[in-house]
Design an enzyme around this catalytic site. Structure first.
Site, mmCIF file in Angstrom:
data_model
loop_
_atom_site.group_PDB
_atom_site.id
_atom_site.type_symbol
_atom_site.label_atom_id
_atom_site.label_comp_id
_atom_site.label_asym_id
_atom_site.label_seq_id
_atom_site.Cartn_x
_atom_site.Cartn_y
_atom_site.Cartn_z
ATOM 1 N N GLU A 14 0.832 -1.204 0.000
ATOM 2 C CA GLU A 14 0.000 0.000 0.000
ATOM 3 C C GLU A 14 0.869 1.257 0.000
ATOM 4 O O GLU A 14 1.936 1.275 0.620
ATOM 5 C CB GLU A 14 -0.884 0.032 1.256
ATOM 6 C CG GLU A 14 -2.230 -0.615 1.090
ATOM 7 C CD GLU A 14 -3.182 0.188 0.197
ATOM 8 O OE1 GLU A 14 -2.742 0.998 -0.632
ATOM 9 O OE2 GLU A 14 -4.385 -0.019 0.350
ATOM 10 N N ASP A 21 -4.790 4.632 5.897
ATOM 11 C CA ASP A 21 -5.467 5.777 6.519
ATOM 12 C C ASP A 21 -6.401 5.241 7.614
ATOM 13 O O ASP A 21 -5.961 4.986 8.745
ATOM 14 C CB ASP A 21 -6.210 6.550 5.428
ATOM 15 C CG ASP A 21 -6.743 7.880 5.891
ATOM 16 O OD1 ASP A 21 -7.170 7.976 7.045
ATOM 17 O OD2 ASP A 21 -6.744 8.849 5.110
ATOM 18 N N THR A 22 -7.676 4.995 7.290
ATOM 19 C CA THR A 22 -8.575 4.414 8.300
ATOM 20 C C THR A 22 -8.245 2.949 8.546
ATOM 21 O O THR A 22 -8.626 2.375 9.566
ATOM 22 C CB THR A 22 -10.048 4.501 7.849
ATOM 23 O OG1 THR A 22 -10.219 3.715 6.667
ATOM 24 C CG2 THR A 22 -10.472 5.932 7.560
ATOM 25 N N THR A 36 -9.175 -0.510 3.948
ATOM 26 C CA THR A 36 -8.740 -1.260 2.760
ATOM 27 C C THR A 36 -7.946 -2.498 3.169
ATOM 28 O O THR A 36 -8.264 -3.612 2.733
ATOM 29 C CB THR A 36 -7.881 -0.357 1.840
ATOM 30 O OG1 THR A 36 -8.637 0.812 1.527
ATOM 31 C CG2 THR A 36 -7.500 -1.093 0.562
ATOM 32 N N ASP A 84 -2.884 10.513 -4.995
ATOM 33 C CA ASP A 84 -3.543 11.521 -5.822
ATOM 34 C C ASP A 84 -4.480 12.415 -5.022
ATOM 35 O O ASP A 84 -4.880 12.085 -3.909
ATOM 36 C CB ASP A 84 -4.399 10.826 -6.887
ATOM 37 C CG ASP A 84 -5.636 10.146 -6.275
ATOM 38 O OD1 ASP A 84 -5.456 9.347 -5.341
ATOM 39 O OD2 ASP A 84 -6.758 10.444 -6.713
ATOM 40 N N ARG A 88 -0.195 12.012 -9.038
ATOM 41 C CA ARG A 88 0.490 10.747 -8.754
ATOM 42 C C ARG A 88 1.922 10.725 -9.261
ATOM 43 O O ARG A 88 2.754 9.961 -8.779
ATOM 44 C CB ARG A 88 -0.261 9.574 -9.408
ATOM 45 C CG ARG A 88 -1.671 9.339 -8.891
ATOM 46 C CD ARG A 88 -2.198 8.017 -9.414
ATOM 47 N NE ARG A 88 -3.639 7.902 -9.350
ATOM 48 C CZ ARG A 88 -4.321 7.478 -8.287
ATOM 49 N NH1 ARG A 88 -3.686 7.140 -7.194
ATOM 50 N NH2 ARG A 88 -5.643 7.394 -8.311
#
Ligand code: PRP
Length: 192
Positions: A111, A115-116, A119, A172, A178
């Site tokens: 990855e 973040d949270t 995923t 992005d 990116r």
């Protein structure tokens, strides 16, 4: 041709309606990638590894990382999206092209950023049911204060960062930015 470079003269980056300032330099990223690769080569010595690159964001990190891996690897891709065009993870996930052939394989999810944690948690849940030999996660960046579950584990992380919105090195803002070879953080101001 009309001038539309995203790099502005005041050392800011412009992506859509936002400006971004320098956050992590290219040479710092290179060092982070080197350290992660060292750890993986050490921990998986004598093993084979399936690296699962999570598109689109992880493509740049993964392409640098795998070229420093000295163990036998195979590369697979899955597309997962949770941000949409927003600056905040939506918490709901769309996944395409899930990997199915993982039985008895060492699978490493690659990855750009955790973040949270939604995923990687969803991917781990899916992969676990397919009986791999091991599941690990390598991420360039992680935002621990944003993880929504305390047991979100990132086995190899380049740097833990504050809950700021970043672009570049694969990451992005609404589809753009990116290609930047460093990481930039959103400034307060928006472009009129
Ligand atoms: C980003 C990033 C991770 C995910 C992390 O993907 O690449 O896959 O969000 O967020 P989470 O920990 O809250 O789940 P994004 O949805 O922006 O898709 P992209 O990789 O195609 O840019």
């Amino acid at each position: 041709m009309k001038e539309n470079s995203i790099i502005s003269p005041d050392h800011r980056i412009r992506v859509h309606d936002r400006t971004f300032r320098p956050y992590i330099r290219k040479d710092e990223i290179e060092e982070m990638v080197r350290e992660i690769a060292l750890g993986i080569n050490r921990d998986f010595a004598g093993e084979e590894l399936t690296v699962l690159v999570i598109l689109k964001g992880a493509m740049v990190f993964a392409s640098d990382l795998i070229r420093q891996l000295t163990i036998p690897i195979t590369v697979e891709f899955t597309k997962a999206s949770s941000y949409g065009n927003a600056m905040k993870s939506s918490g709901t996930l769309s996944i395409e092209g899930l990997l199915t052939e993982v039985t008895d394989r060492n699978v490493m999810i690659i990855e750009d950023i955790v973040d949270t944690g939604t995923t990687i948690r969803e991917l781990i849940k899916h992969l676990s049911g397919l009986h791999p030999k091991s599941i690990t996660v390598a991420a360039l960046l992680s935002k621990p204060s944003m993880h929504t579950e305390s047991q979100t584990t990132v086995d190899y992380v380049g740097r833990e960062i504050a809950p700021d919105f970043v672009v570049g090195y694969g990451m992005d803002y609404a589809g753009q930015g990116r290609q930047l070879d460093a990481v930039w953080v959103a400034s307060e101001e928006t472009i009129a």
